[in-house]
Design an enzyme around this catalytic site. Structure first.
Site: not given
Ligand code: NAP
Length: 254
Positions: A155, A159
């Site tokens: 990851y 990133k």
């Molecule tokens: P999340 O709640 O897990 O949501 C991610 C979404 O992406 C889910 O709906 C997932 O679908 C979808 N997804 C996964 N694989 C996919 C694919 N191949 N094609 C299309 N959609 C796909 O994550 P989040 O926390 O909102 O994170 C959103 C972004 O922010 C990510 O890039 C993450 O790395 C980044 N981020 C998050 C945090 C944090 O603290 N939460 C911090 C830094 C960066 P499914 O549910 O069907 O798998």
């Protein structure tokens, strides 16, 4: 609802829930038509219904961003049914955490596939509409994990890779009126951070409390915090801001 950006069409990937859903509803409130992309099209309908209930325009599209053929079809569908996209937010993401010595090739490839290959495929497909329009905004979701995070070799590499990808898009596409920027969130309360807490066997409230101790503003982040930063990068007035990485983490990073 503001009128700025009215008439433009945005695509947000991974927008069925979490940060992506927050970004999609915010861009709709900013006046954009928003395509809500995620693996499961049915899972996108709640966000589209919210956008429409608030007077906006939305479209649910099921796509795996790592699938080249599916990405081409999804972007064409957005252009046909909602409008030619000139804002793209590469937000879809997964985690497959493990210490290096236990990390499988499958977990390495899966993470690279969604974050790097997915952002590449989506950006390549959508830039055609942006360069044609002479205007575009690409926002990629990086992470504070790009600076290194135990158990996240895959990851963190993805990133950090997205930051180099972003800067290169800024260099290549700037002369077409297209900006590319990255947002690197810290701890945001979503299903992803809940899954991390579950994996390490800590109740989510305790996990959050531990995180808050390290966050200068004294709270964890919410999807709306990231959506606010996306709204800025996507705005008309941000055309001279490109190739930047903005850490949205409640305190200074990198
Ligand atoms: P999340 O709640 O897990 O949501 C991610 C979404 O992406 C889910 O709906 C997932 O679908 C979808 N997804 C996964 N694989 C996919 C694919 N191949 N094609 C299309 N959609 C796909 O994550 P989040 O926390 O909102 O994170 C959103 C972004 O922010 C990510 O890039 C993450 O790395 C980044 N981020 C998050 C945090 C944090 O603290 N939460 C911090 C830094 C960066 P499914 O549910 O069907 O798998």
């Amino acid at each position: 609802m503001t009128t700025e950006n009215t008439g433009r069409t945005a695509i947000v990937t991974g927008a069925a829930r979490g940060i992506g859903a927050g970004i999609a509803t915010r861009l709709a409130a900013d006046g954009l038509a928003v395509a809500v992309l995620d693996l499961d099209e049915a899972a996108c309908t709640t966000v589209v219904e919210k956008i429409e209930a608030d007077g906006g325009r939305g479209l649910a599209v099921g796509v795996d961003v790592a699938d080249e053929v599916a990405v081409t079809a999804a972007v064409e569908r957005v252009a046909d049914e909602l409008g030619e996209p000139t804002v793209l937010v590469n937000n879809a993401g997964i985690i497959r955490d493990n210490l290096l010595f236990k990390m499988s090739v499958e977990d390495w490839d899966a993470v690279m596939g969604v974050h790097l290959r997915g952002s590449f495929l989506m950006s390549r497909a959508v830039q055609a509409y942006m360069t044609k329009a002479g205007w575009g905004r690409i926002v990629n979701l990086s992470s504070t994990s790009a600076l290194g995070n135990r158990g996240q070799a895959n990851y963190a590499a993805a990133k950090a890779g997205l930051q180099g990808f972003t800067k290169t898009l800024a260099l290549e596409l700037g002369r077409f009126g297209v900006t590319a920027n990255a947002i690197a969130p810290g701890f945001i309360e979503t299903e992803m951070t809940k899954a991390t807490a579950a994996r390490v066997g800590v109740p989510f409230d305790d996990f959050k409390d531990a995180a808050v101790k390290e966050i200068p503003v004294g709270r964890v982040g919410l999807p709306a915090d990231i959506a606010h930063a996306v709204s800025f990068f996507a705005s008309e007035g941000a055309g001279f801001v490109s190739g930047q990485v903005l850490y949205v983490a409640g305190g200074p990073k990198a």
